[in-house]
Design a protein around this motif. Structure first.
Motif, PDB file in Angstrom:
ATOM      1  N   GLU A 188       0.820 -46.172  77.010  1.00  0.00           N
ATOM      2  CA  GLU A 188       0.689 -44.934  76.265  1.00  0.00           C
ATOM      3  C   GLU A 188      -0.129 -43.956  77.084  1.00  0.00           C
ATOM      4  N   GLY A 189       0.169 -42.672  76.983  1.00  0.00           N
ATOM      5  CA  GLY A 189      -0.651 -41.651  77.613  1.00  0.00           C
ATOM      6  C   GLY A 189      -0.575 -41.638  79.125  1.00  0.00           C
ATOM      7  N   THR A 190       0.470 -42.218  79.704  1.00  0.00           N
ATOM      8  CA  THR A 190       0.599 -42.224  81.150  1.00  0.00           C
ATOM      9  C   THR A 190       1.265 -40.922  81.578  1.00  0.00           C
ATOM     10  N   THR A 191       0.470 -40.013  82.104  1.00  0.00           N
ATOM     11  CA  THR A 191       1.005 -38.743  82.566  1.00  0.00           C
ATOM     12  C   THR A 191       1.479 -38.898  84.009  1.00  0.00           C
ATOM     13  N   PRO A 192       2.403 -38.061  84.431  1.00  0.00           N
ATOM     14  CA  PRO A 192       2.840 -38.124  85.834  1.00  0.00           C
ATOM     15  C   PRO A 192       1.678 -37.934  86.810  1.00  0.00           C
ATOM     16  N   ASP A 193       0.742 -37.031  86.487  1.00  0.00           N
ATOM     17  CA  ASP A 193      -0.401 -36.817  87.376  1.00  0.00           C
ATOM     18  C   ASP A 193      -1.285 -38.048  87.460  1.00  0.00           C
ATOM     19  N   ALA A 194      -1.509 -38.724  86.342  1.00  0.00           N
ATOM     20  CA  ALA A 194      -2.340 -39.930  86.353  1.00  0.00           C
ATOM     21  C   ALA A 194      -1.682 -41.018  87.192  1.00  0.00           C
ATOM     22  N   VAL A 195      -0.374 -41.145  87.083  1.00  0.00           N
ATOM     23  CA  VAL A 195       0.354 -42.126  87.883  1.00  0.00           C
ATOM     24  C   VAL A 195       0.264 -41.754  89.363  1.00  0.00           C
ATOM     25  N   ALA A 196       0.440 -40.471  89.672  1.00  0.00           N
ATOM     26  CA  ALA A 196       0.366 -40.016  91.067  1.00  0.00           C
ATOM     27  C   ALA A 196      -1.030 -40.232  91.642  1.00  0.00           C
ATOM     28  N   ILE A 197      -2.057 -39.989  90.862  1.00  0.00           N
ATOM     29  CA  ILE A 197      -3.423 -40.209  91.336  1.00  0.00           C
ATOM     30  C   ILE A 197      -3.640 -41.689  91.639  1.00  0.00           C
ATOM     31  N   ARG A 198      -3.158 -42.561  90.773  1.00  0.00           N
ATOM     32  CA  ARG A 198      -3.283 -44.004  91.043  1.00  0.00           C
ATOM     33  C   ARG A 198      -2.551 -44.390  92.319  1.00  0.00           C
ATOM     34  N   GLN A 199      -1.375 -43.799  92.549  1.00  0.00           N
ATOM     35  CA  GLN A 199      -0.616 -44.101  93.770  1.00  0.00           C
ATOM     36  C   GLN A 199      -1.364 -43.611  95.010  1.00  0.00           C
ATOM     37  N   ILE A 200      -1.970 -42.443  94.909  1.00  0.00           N
ATOM     38  CA  ILE A 200      -2.758 -41.916  96.026  1.00  0.00           C
ATOM     39  C   ILE A 200      -3.952 -42.823  96.302  1.00  0.00           C
ATOM     40  N   LEU A 201      -4.626 -43.241  95.244  1.00  0.00           N
ATOM     41  CA  LEU A 201      -5.769 -44.143  95.423  1.00  0.00           C
ATOM     42  C   LEU A 201      -5.332 -45.460  96.048  1.00  0.00           C
ATOM     43  N   GLU A 202      -4.165 -45.955  95.664  1.00  0.00           N
ATOM     44  CA  GLU A 202      -3.648 -47.183  96.271  1.00  0.00           C
ATOM     45  C   GLU A 202      -3.411 -46.987  97.765  1.00  0.00           C
ATOM     46  N   CYS A 203      -2.881 -45.830  98.160  1.00  0.00           N
ATOM     47  CA  CYS A 203      -2.685 -45.528  99.587  1.00  0.00           C
ATOM     48  C   CYS A 203      -4.032 -45.478 100.301  1.00  0.00           C
ATOM     49  N   LEU A 204      -5.008 -44.826  99.680  1.00  0.00           N
ATOM     50  CA  LEU A 204      -6.325 -44.718 100.303  1.00  0.00           C
ATOM     51  C   LEU A 204      -6.978 -46.084 100.460  1.00  0.00           C
ATOM     52  N   VAL A 205      -6.834 -46.941  99.463  1.00  0.00           N
ATOM     53  CA  VAL A 205      -7.435 -48.273  99.523  1.00  0.00           C
ATOM     54  C   VAL A 205      -6.777 -49.113 100.626  1.00  0.00           C
TER      55      VAL A 205
END
Length: 154
Positions: free
Chosen positions: A36-53
């Motif tokens: 619930e409440g998964t916005t495209p921006d929140a998903v994109a931020i998580r993907q960016i953080l995964e790349c950074l990690v």
């Protein structure tokens, strides 16, 4: 959730939490993990953080190719990367000071140790600053379909 709303309504703008701070609040994370409440921006931020990690484990060739793609990639192609850079650019100088970058990663939910590990990997010039192109390169997943044309042109 009520506390977050109170904080967002503070008159003093400097005392208000950033959008990133709010996105990483436990109640939103729980809602996201429940679907619930998964916005495209929140998903994109998580993907960016995964790349950074993953950055510290990437090789020199991967980073070199990512830098070349980032040089050719228009900033308007990914507003989430641009927004994240702006959020982390506390000094407004168009480059990220490493201490501010580390603090920002911690606000996004990374541990101090992991943030420091990412910070050491992204500061390729070892001058304590991260420019726009380096940041975009670090956020780039070369396996994503949108980069195929750029990779073919290299």
């Amino acid at each position: 959730a009520v506390e977050a709303c109170k904080e967002m309504l503070r008159k003093d703008r400097q005392a208000r939490p950033s959008a990133a701070d709010i996105l990483w609040r436990p109640f939103l994370q729980q809602a996201s993990s429940a679907g619930e409440g998964t916005t495209p921006d929140a998903v994109a931020i998580r993907q960016i953080l995964e790349c950074l990690v993953k950055l510290p484990e990437r090789g020199l060739l991967y980073m070199s190719v990512s830098l070349e793609v980032a040089r050719r990639w228009p900033a308007n192609q990914n507003p989430v990367v641009k927004g994240m850079f702006t959020e982390l650019n506390m000094g407004g100088a168009g480059r990220l000071e490493k201490p501010h970058f580390l603090q920002g990663l911690q606000r996004f939910g990374l541990s101090e140790a992991r943030a420091r590990h990412v910070g050491d990997a992204i500061d390729i010039s070892r001058d304590g600053c991260i420019d726009w192109t380096t940041f975009v390169a670090a956020c780039t997943d070369l396996g994503a379909p949108e980069f195929e044309d750029y990779l073919r042109d290299l």
